[in-house]
Design a protein around this motif. Structure first.
Motif, PDB file in Angstrom:
ATOM      1  N   PRO A   1      -8.304   0.083  -9.833  1.00 19.82           N
ATOM      2  CA  PRO A   1      -7.222  -0.296 -10.761  1.00 19.82           C
ATOM      3  C   PRO A   1      -6.094   0.730 -10.739  1.00 19.82           C
ATOM      4  CG  PRO A   1      -9.142   0.549 -11.965  1.00 19.82           C
ATOM      5  CD  PRO A   1      -9.561   0.412 -10.537  1.00 19.82           C
ATOM      6  N   GLY A   2      -4.877   0.244 -10.779  1.00 13.85           N
ATOM      7  CA  GLY A   2      -3.714   1.130 -10.828  1.00 13.85           C
ATOM      8  C   GLY A   2      -3.459   1.907  -9.546  1.00 13.85           C
ATOM      9  N   LEU A   3      -3.932   1.395  -8.411  1.00 11.37           N
ATOM     10  CA  LEU A   3      -3.757   2.103  -7.143  1.00 11.37           C
ATOM     11  C   LEU A   3      -2.266   2.134  -6.766  1.00 11.37           C
ATOM     12  CD1 LEU A   3      -5.207   3.411  -4.649  1.00 11.37           C
ATOM     13  CD2 LEU A   3      -5.150   1.132  -3.618  1.00 11.37           C
ATOM     14  N   ALA A   4      -1.752   3.311  -6.472  1.00 13.34           N
ATOM     15  CA  ALA A   4      -0.349   3.454  -6.094  1.00 13.34           C
ATOM     16  C   ALA A   4      -0.119   2.850  -4.717  1.00 13.34           C
ATOM     17  CB  ALA A   4       0.046   4.931  -6.087  1.00 13.34           C
ATOM     18  N   PRO A   5       1.027   2.210  -4.487  1.00  6.73           N
ATOM     19  CA  PRO A   5       1.308   1.628  -3.163  1.00  6.73           C
ATOM     20  C   PRO A   5       1.193   2.633  -2.033  1.00  6.73           C
ATOM     21  CG  PRO A   5       2.904   0.852  -4.783  1.00  6.73           C
ATOM     22  CD  PRO A   5       2.089   1.905  -5.461  1.00  6.73           C
ATOM     23  N   ALA A   6       1.602   3.866  -2.270  1.00  9.40           N
ATOM     24  CA  ALA A   6       1.517   4.885  -1.217  1.00  9.40           C
ATOM     25  C   ALA A   6       0.064   5.160  -0.834  1.00  9.40           C
ATOM     26  CB  ALA A   6       2.196   6.176  -1.675  1.00  9.40           C
ATOM     27  N   MET A   7      -0.821   5.180  -1.843  1.00  5.79           N
ATOM     28  CA  MET A   7      -2.239   5.403  -1.570  1.00  5.79           C
ATOM     29  C   MET A   7      -2.842   4.219  -0.810  1.00  5.79           C
ATOM     30  SD  MET A   7      -3.199   8.407  -2.729  1.00  5.79           S
ATOM     31  CE  MET A   7      -1.654   8.888  -1.938  1.00  5.79           C
ATOM     32  N   ALA A   8      -2.442   2.989  -1.171  1.00  4.74           N
ATOM     33  CA  ALA A   8      -2.925   1.803  -0.460  1.00  4.74           C
ATOM     34  C   ALA A   8      -2.476   1.833   0.998  1.00  4.74           C
ATOM     35  CB  ALA A   8      -2.417   0.540  -1.141  1.00  4.74           C
ATOM     36  N   ALA A   9      -1.224   2.225   1.237  1.00  3.42           N
ATOM     37  CA  ALA A   9      -0.714   2.311   2.606  1.00  3.42           C
ATOM     38  C   ALA A   9      -1.465   3.376   3.401  1.00  3.42           C
ATOM     39  CB  ALA A   9       0.785   2.617   2.589  1.00  3.42           C
ATOM     40  N   GLU A  10      -1.765   4.502   2.752  1.00  2.00           N
ATOM     41  CA  GLU A  10      -2.513   5.568   3.425  1.00  2.00           C
ATOM     42  C   GLU A  10      -3.921   5.100   3.789  1.00  2.00           C
ATOM     43  OE1 GLU A  10      -4.040  10.181   2.607  1.00  2.00           O
ATOM     44  OE2 GLU A  10      -2.657   9.201   1.204  1.00  2.00           O
TER      45      GLU A  10
END
Length: 488
Positions: free
Chosen positions: A442-451
Motif C-alpha cells: 500500500p502507498g508504494l511510490a511510483p519511483a519504487m515501483a519502477a525500480e
C-alpha cells in the motif's frame, strides 16, 4: 464380414486406447507449466512468500521426477493399469484440493500430492501403450504421438492457464483436470489391459526416501538463501540435502537392483542425452515462469494477452516435436543434439534486449526460436539414451530419460528462479522479496515501483544469459566430442 471385423477391431481398440492414455499424459505435462501465468493471480489471492511461490511452482516437478523410477518398478511388479487407475484418481482428488486451497501452505501440499500421483502415470502409461501395439512400426508411431502430446502439454500449459484465468478464478487451472480424469477412469478398464513384468528383488525404500529428501532439502536451502540471504537454516538444510544425495549415489553403487544405474553415465552419448533432457526443461520452465511475470507485472498485459503471446512458441515446439523424427532419419541424432542446444541458446539470448517497456516482440521471437530446440529435445532424448546402452539396460535408460525431463522442469524454477530472486533482492528497492509482493504494497511510490520492475528485468536477463551460455557450451561440446558413428 466377421473375418474383417476380427482383423480391424484390435487396431481400432489400440488407437482408442492410445487416445484414452493421452489424457493423463497431457495433464501431467501441462500441470508442470500451467501455473506460470497464474502465479500473479495466486499471489494476490493467497499472498505467498517468495520461497512459497517458488515451492508452489516446483514441488510438483520434484515429486514427479524423484518418484518416476520407483513407481516404474512398482508398476512392473503390481500392475501398470492398476497403478494408472489409482494414480489418476489421486490426481483428481489432489487437483480439487489445490483449486480450493485456502492458503499457500495447503496449495503446496496439494501440488506435492499431485506430483506423487503424476509419477505413477507416466511410466505406466508408456508400458500400457507398448502392450496395445504389437507391431513395432505401429508402436513407434504411437510412441511418437505420446511424445508429441507430452511436449504439447508443456507448451500449452501457460496458454490454457491464461485462457481460463481470463474468465474464471485461479482455481480453475486445477479443476480443468477433472473431466479428463473422469473420462479416463470410465474408459481405461474397457480399452486397456493389465501389464506386469516379473523383476527380481524389492524396491529399495531408503533410496526412494533419501533421493527425494536430499533434493528437497538442497533446493530449500538454496531458495531460502536467494530470497532472504545467508543464515543458519538455509545453509544447514542445503548441506544436509547434499549429504543425503551423496549417500544415495554411494548406496546405488552397492545395490544389485539400484534405483538409478549410475554406471550408465560412463557412456558419453548416454550422458549427453540425459543432459539434453534436463537442461532444456530447466531453461524452458524458468524462462516461461519469469516471462509470465514480466508480461503481466512489468508490461501490464492482461492474462489472455500474455497467453496469446505464448501461443506462437507453443505451436512451433509442438510441430517441431512431430517432424523431428523424420528429419533425424536424414541428418542423424548427433546433428539434432547439436541443433537442439544451439537453437535454445539463440532463443534465450533474444531475451537480453527486453526492457521495462516494449519487450513483447523480443519475447515472441525468443519463444519461437527456442521452441525449435525444445521440440528437438523432446523428440530425441529418450531414443538416443536407449540406443546408447545394451538392450538389457534399455528400461533403466528410458526411465532416466523421463526422470531428467521432470527434474529439469523443477530445477529450472528452483535454481534459475532463485538466481532471478537473488538479482531482484540485490538490485531492487528491498521492500519485499518478489516483484508482485512489492507492487502490492500500500502507498508504494511510483519511483519504487519502477525500480522494482527494472530489478526484475535485470534478473530475467541474467537467467537468460546464464542458460543461453550453458546451452551454447553444450552445443559446441556435442559437435566436437560426440562420435558420429554412434549417434548418426
Amino acid at each position: 464380414m466377421s473375418l474383417q471385423h476380427t482383423h480391424t477391431s484390435p487396431g481400432l481398440r489400440a488407437w482408442l486406447g492410445l487416445l484414452v492414455i493421452l489424457g493423463p499424459v497431457l495433464l501431467v505435462s501441462m500441470d508442470g507449466s500451467i501455473l506460470f501465468l497464474a502465479m500473479p493471480r495466486i499471489s494476490q489471492a493467497l499472498t505467498p512468500t517468495a520461497d512459497q511461490a517458488l515451492w508452489t511452482l516446483d514441488i510438483y516437478g520434484f515429486a514427479v521426477g524423484s518418484l518416476l523410477v520407483a513407481f516404474g518398478n512398482i508398476g512392473d511388479r503390481y500392475g501398470r493399469l492398476r497403478l494408472l487407475m489409482i494414480g489418476a484418481a489421486v490426481f483428481g482428488v489432489a487437483s480439487t484440493a489445490a483449486a480450493y486451497a485456502p492458503s499457500a501452505e495447503l496449495l503446496i501440499v496439494a501440488r506435492a500430492v499431485m506430483g506423487v500421483a503424476g509419477a505413477t502415470l507416466l511410466p505406466s502409461a508408456l508400458a500400457v501403450l507398448s502392450e496395445l501395439f504389437a507391431d513395432p512400426r505401429r508402436r513407434a508411431q504411437a510412441i511418437g504421438v505420446f511424445a508429441a502430446a507430452f511436449a504439447a502439454g508443456f507448451a500449452a500449459g501457460p496458454v490454457a492457464g491464461g485462457v481460463l484465468l481470463e474468465r474464471f478464478w485461479w482455481g480453475s487451472v486445477f479443476l480443468v483436470n477433472l473431466p479428463v480424469i473422469a473420462l479416463f477412469l470410465i474408459f481405461a478398464p474397457i480399452l486397456l489391459r493389465e501389464v506386469r513384468v516379473t523383476r527380481p528383488g524389492r524396491i529399495d525404500v531408503p533410496s526412494v526416501v533419501t533421493s527425494a529428501a536430499g533434493l528437497l532439502l538442497a533446493i530449500y536451502g538454496l531458495k531460502r538463501a536467494a530470497a532472504e540471504g545467508l543464515s543458519a537454516v538455509p545453509v544447514l538444510a542445503g548441506l544436509a540435502g547434499l549429504a543425503l544425495l551423496a549417500w544415495f549415489v554411494r548406496r546405488q553403487r552397492g545395490l544389485a537392483q539400484p534405483l538409478i544405474e549410475f554406471s550408465l553415465f560412463r557412456d558419453r552419448v548416454f550422458t549427453m542425452a540425459i543432459v539434453t533432457g534436463l537442461l532444456p526443461l530447466a531453461a524452458w520452465s524458468a524462462s516461461a515462469y519469469l516471462a509470465g511475470v514480466y508480461l503481466q507485472s512489468v508490461l501490464g498485459l492482461p492474462v489472455l494477452g500474455a497467453a496469446l503471446l505464448a501461443l506462437p512458441g507453443a505451436v512451433v515446439l509442438t510441430v517441431t516435436c512431430v517432424v523431428t523424427p523424420f528429419v533425424v532419419d536424414r541428418v542423424g541424432k548427433r546433428t539434432a543434439l547439436v541443433a537442439c542446444h544451439l537453437f535454445i541458446a539463440a532463443g534465450l539470448l533474444l531475451l537480453l534486449p527486453v526492457a521495462v517497456t516494449g519487450g513483447a516482440g523480443w519475447y515472441v521471437a525468443s519463444t519461437v526460436v527456442a521452441g525449435v530446440g525444445y521440440g528437438i529435445s523432446f523428440s530425441v532424448v529418450a531414443d538416443t539414451a536407449v540406443g546408447a546402452v545394451p538392450a538389457e539396460r534399455a528400461g533403466a535408460a528410458g526411465a532416466l530419460a523421463e526422470t531428467s525431463n521432470e527434474i529439469g522442469n523443477a530445477l529450472g524454477i528452483a535454481l534459475l528462479g532463485s538466481l532471478a530472486a537473488l538479482v531482484f533482492r540485490l538490485q531492487g528497492p528491498d521492500l519485499a522479496p518478489t516483484l508482485d509482493e512489492t507492487l502490492q504494497l500500500p502507498g508504494l511510490a511510483p519511483a519504487m515501483a519502477a525500480e522494482a520492475r527494472t530489478a526484475f528485468v535485470a534478473g530475467l536477463r541474467v537467467v537468460a544469459a546464464v542458460a543461453g551460455v550453458l546451452h551454447l557450451a553444450l552445443g559446441v561440446f556435442a559437435l566436437r566430442r560426440l562420435p558420429r558413428s554412434r549417434v548418426s
